[in-house]
Design a protein around this motif. Structure first.
Motif, PDB file in Angstrom:
ATOM      1  N   ASP A 153       0.851  -1.230   0.054  1.00  0.00           N
ATOM      2  CA  ASP A 153      -0.015  -0.068  -0.128  1.00  0.00           C
ATOM      3  C   ASP A 153       0.974   1.330  -0.107  1.00  0.00           C
ATOM      4  OD1 ASP A 153      -2.287  -1.556   0.013  1.00  0.00           O
ATOM      5  OD2 ASP A 153      -2.597  -1.305   2.150  1.00  0.00           O
ATOM      6  N   TYR A 154       1.947   1.230   0.922  1.00  0.00           N
ATOM      7  CA  TYR A 154       2.991   2.250   0.694  1.00  0.00           C
ATOM      8  C   TYR A 154       4.275   1.765   1.469  1.00  0.00           C
ATOM      9  CZ  TYR A 154       1.238   2.915   5.479  1.00  0.00           C
ATOM     10  OH  TYR A 154       0.599   2.784   6.871  1.00  0.00           O
ATOM     11  N   PHE A 155       5.409   2.412   1.196  1.00  0.00           N
ATOM     12  CA  PHE A 155       6.593   2.472   2.022  1.00  0.00           C
ATOM     13  C   PHE A 155       6.832   3.737   2.659  1.00  0.00           C
ATOM     14  CE2 PHE A 155       7.472  -0.828  -1.365  1.00  0.00           C
ATOM     15  CZ  PHE A 155       7.803  -1.942  -0.613  1.00  0.00           C
ATOM     16  N   ARG A 156       7.208   3.777   3.795  1.00  0.00           N
ATOM     17  CA  ARG A 156       7.482   4.956   4.467  1.00  0.00           C
ATOM     18  C   ARG A 156       9.006   4.778   5.075  1.00  0.00           C
ATOM     19  NH1 ARG A 156       2.236   6.360   8.298  1.00  0.00           N
ATOM     20  NH2 ARG A 156       1.059   6.777   6.587  1.00  0.00           N
ATOM     21  N   ILE A 157       9.822   5.806   4.638  1.00  0.00           N
ATOM     22  CA  ILE A 157      11.062   5.578   4.886  1.00  0.00           C
ATOM     23  C   ILE A 157      11.670   7.025   5.744  1.00  0.00           C
ATOM     24  CG2 ILE A 157      13.491   5.596   4.082  1.00  0.00           C
ATOM     25  CD1 ILE A 157      12.431   4.229   1.407  1.00  0.00           C
ATOM     26  N   TYR A 158      12.058   6.830   6.948  1.00  0.00           N
ATOM     27  CA  TYR A 158      12.486   7.921   7.924  1.00  0.00           C
ATOM     28  C   TYR A 158      14.241   7.491   8.162  1.00  0.00           C
ATOM     29  CZ  TYR A 158       7.667   7.386   9.530  1.00  0.00           C
ATOM     30  OH  TYR A 158       6.425   7.308   9.586  1.00  0.00           O
ATOM     31  N   ILE A 176      13.177  10.393  14.625  1.00  0.00           N
ATOM     32  CA  ILE A 176      13.294  10.175  13.123  1.00  0.00           C
ATOM     33  C   ILE A 176      12.372  11.029  12.597  1.00  0.00           C
ATOM     34  CG2 ILE A 176      13.719   7.547  13.235  1.00  0.00           C
ATOM     35  CD1 ILE A 176      10.766   6.966  12.930  1.00  0.00           C
ATOM     36  N   GLU A 177      12.846  11.193  10.985  1.00  0.00           N
ATOM     37  CA  GLU A 177      12.138  12.232  10.262  1.00  0.00           C
ATOM     38  C   GLU A 177      11.774  11.504   9.144  1.00  0.00           C
ATOM     39  OE1 GLU A 177      13.206  16.420   7.677  1.00  0.00           O
ATOM     40  OE2 GLU A 177      14.776  15.062   8.731  1.00  0.00           O
ATOM     41  N   LEU A 178      10.373  11.601   8.499  1.00  0.00           N
ATOM     42  CA  LEU A 178       9.704  11.117   7.160  1.00  0.00           C
ATOM     43  C   LEU A 178      10.431  11.663   6.456  1.00  0.00           C
ATOM     44  CD1 LEU A 178       8.017   9.037   6.202  1.00  0.00           C
ATOM     45  CD2 LEU A 178       6.237  10.817   6.166  1.00  0.00           C
ATOM     46  N   VAL A 179      11.421  11.236   5.366  1.00  0.00           N
ATOM     47  CA  VAL A 179      11.930  11.564   4.024  1.00  0.00           C
ATOM     48  C   VAL A 179      11.133  11.193   2.892  1.00  0.00           C
ATOM     49  CG1 VAL A 179      14.176  11.704   5.338  1.00  0.00           C
ATOM     50  CG2 VAL A 179      13.864  10.004   4.302  1.00  0.00           C
ATOM     51  N   ARG A 180      10.499   9.983   2.959  1.00  0.00           N
ATOM     52  CA  ARG A 180      10.016   9.565   1.736  1.00  0.00           C
ATOM     53  C   ARG A 180       8.747   8.747   2.044  1.00  0.00           C
ATOM     54  NH1 ARG A 180      11.065   7.930  -3.708  1.00  0.00           N
ATOM     55  NH2 ARG A 180       8.935   7.706  -4.783  1.00  0.00           N
ATOM     56  N   GLU A 181       7.492   8.928   1.188  1.00  0.00           N
ATOM     57  CA  GLU A 181       6.300   8.117   1.406  1.00  0.00           C
ATOM     58  C   GLU A 181       6.061   7.701  -0.002  1.00  0.00           C
ATOM     59  OE1 GLU A 181       2.048   7.303   3.068  1.00  0.00           O
ATOM     60  OE2 GLU A 181       3.157   9.090   3.823  1.00  0.00           O
ATOM     61  N   THR A 182       5.883   6.462  -0.430  1.00  0.00           N
ATOM     62  CA  THR A 182       5.541   6.070  -1.920  1.00  0.00           C
ATOM     63  C   THR A 182       4.050   5.841  -1.951  1.00  0.00           C
ATOM     64  OG1 THR A 182       5.489   3.396  -1.627  1.00  0.00           O
ATOM     65  CG2 THR A 182       7.866   4.870  -1.863  1.00  0.00           C
ATOM     66  N   GLY A 183       3.708   5.633  -3.102  1.00  0.00           N
ATOM     67  CA  GLY A 183       2.009   5.153  -3.464  1.00  0.00           C
ATOM     68  C   GLY A 183       2.238   3.490  -3.356  1.00  0.00           C
ATOM     69  N   ARG A 184       1.204   3.276  -4.140  1.00  0.00           N
ATOM     70  CA  ARG A 184       1.140   1.717  -4.117  1.00  0.00           C
ATOM     71  C   ARG A 184       2.033   0.833  -5.098  1.00  0.00           C
ATOM     72  NH1 ARG A 184      -2.112  -2.273  -6.708  1.00  0.00           N
ATOM     73  NH2 ARG A 184      -3.100  -3.949  -5.233  1.00  0.00           N
ATOM     74  N   TYR A 185       2.433  -0.330  -4.515  1.00  0.00           N
ATOM     75  CA  TYR A 185       2.985  -1.342  -5.504  1.00  0.00           C
ATOM     76  C   TYR A 185       2.141  -2.409  -5.770  1.00  0.00           C
ATOM     77  CZ  TYR A 185       7.588   1.392  -5.101  1.00  0.00           C
ATOM     78  OH  TYR A 185       8.580   2.379  -4.878  1.00  0.00           O
ATOM     79  N   ALA A 186       2.012  -2.894  -6.848  1.00  0.00           N
ATOM     80  CA  ALA A 186       1.198  -4.071  -7.329  1.00  0.00           C
ATOM     81  C   ALA A 186       1.828  -5.211  -7.004  1.00  0.00           C
ATOM     82  CB  ALA A 186       0.853  -4.120  -8.660  1.00  0.00           C
ATOM     83  N   PRO A 187       1.044  -6.116  -6.326  1.00  0.00           N
ATOM     84  CA  PRO A 187       1.855  -7.569  -6.100  1.00  0.00           C
ATOM     85  C   PRO A 187       2.575  -8.032  -7.293  1.00  0.00           C
ATOM     86  CG  PRO A 187      -0.378  -7.612  -5.316  1.00  0.00           C
ATOM     87  CD  PRO A 187      -0.258  -6.366  -6.370  1.00  0.00           C
ATOM     88  N   GLY A 188       3.773  -8.256  -7.047  1.00  0.00           N
ATOM     89  CA  GLY A 188       4.805  -8.838  -8.119  1.00  0.00           C
ATOM     90  C   GLY A 188       5.623  -7.744  -8.768  1.00  0.00           C
ATOM     91  N   ALA A 189       5.245  -6.398  -8.459  1.00  0.00           N
ATOM     92  CA  ALA A 189       5.756  -5.430  -9.101  1.00  0.00           C
ATOM     93  C   ALA A 189       7.491  -5.404  -8.468  1.00  0.00           C
ATOM     94  CB  ALA A 189       5.267  -4.159  -9.001  1.00  0.00           C
TER      95      ALA A 189
END
Length: 239
Positions: A153-158, A176-189
């Motif tokens: 659903d997302y990755f959050r990287i701090y 910790i500080e949030l430096v990146r939040e991604t969108g969705r990755y489809a299964p197998g992507a």
């Protein structure tokens, strides 16, 4: 009678030695069985910069009884002594049913063990100390391996704030500080890995963490898309 007794004495004296050998063999079978079970229930981890337990498994999994680990890699040594299954099960550091409320599920000081998920199995990962660190620049990539093709659903990287010292401090949410939040990755992507141990797909996420120098921790949260299952990993770096 005396000759018979004399004939059997060496075998009797060997009994304690045989018992010790048997005990070692049984322990090896138990560890192998656990490792195979973990592979069958594979999930994932950050592989670059390596999470604490994946890095310990990668460096020492084939030589985990080597006493040289105590001086060459002391934080891995203490983790192996605390619970070897934390390393064999490097791909299973997650919590179910978090519902996005990460700070409620994972208390301060227990971020690296995902709130001591699975009891105390991963507790040693929270201990501050001289964990082996990967060198990075201000702009770098975090590679996450999705072994079971869950998708995200997302990755959050701090990244820890300047002034935090992972060698003496346990990690808290305020560090910790949030430096990146991604969108969705489809299964197998992702990119398929050739390593048969990984046997899944990897995605590299670009992040930027300026204004930092020295030792830090990269903290990654992976919300898998197949269920309410969330993974938490600490990776040690040096800027």
């Amino acid at each position: 009678m005396s000759a018979l007794a004399h004939h059997h004495t060496p075998a009797l004296r060997r009994t304690p030695h045989l018992l010790r050998v048997l005990a070692v063999a049984v322990a090896a079978v138990v560890l192998l069985t656990t490792a195979l079970a973990d592979i069958a229930a594979a999930h994932g981890s950050t592989i670059s910069p390596a999470s604490r337990n994946y890095g310990c498994w990668k460096r020492w999994g084939s030589d985990f009884q080597n006493p040289q680990m105590a001086t060459q890699d002391p934080m891995c040594w203490q983790a192996w002594q605390a619970d070897p299954n934390a390393m064999w099960n490097w791909n299973g550091l997650y919590r179910d049913g978090v519902a996005g409320n990460h700070q409620a599920a994972v208390p301060n000081g227990q971020l690296c063990s995902a709130g001591q998920t699975g009891g105390v199995r991963y507790a040693a990962l929270d201990n501050p100390g001289a964990w082996q660190a990967t060198r990075v620049s201000s702009n770098f990539g975090v590679t996450v391996h999705d072994q079971a093709l869950h998708g995200a659903d997302y990755f959050r990287i701090y990244v820890t704030r300047q002034g935090f010292n992972p060698q003496t401090q346990r990690l808290t949410w305020n560090d910790i500080e949030l430096v990146r939040e991604t969108g969705r990755y489809a299964p197998g992507a992702g990119t398929r890995e050739n390593d048969p141990v990984l046997n899944g797909v990897s995605n590299t996420i670009s992040v930027s963490a300026p204004g930092r120098s020295g030792r830090h921790v990269v903290y990654t949260i992976w919300k898998a898309s197949h269920s309410d299952q969330t993974y938490y990993w600490c990776s040690d770096v040096t800027f």
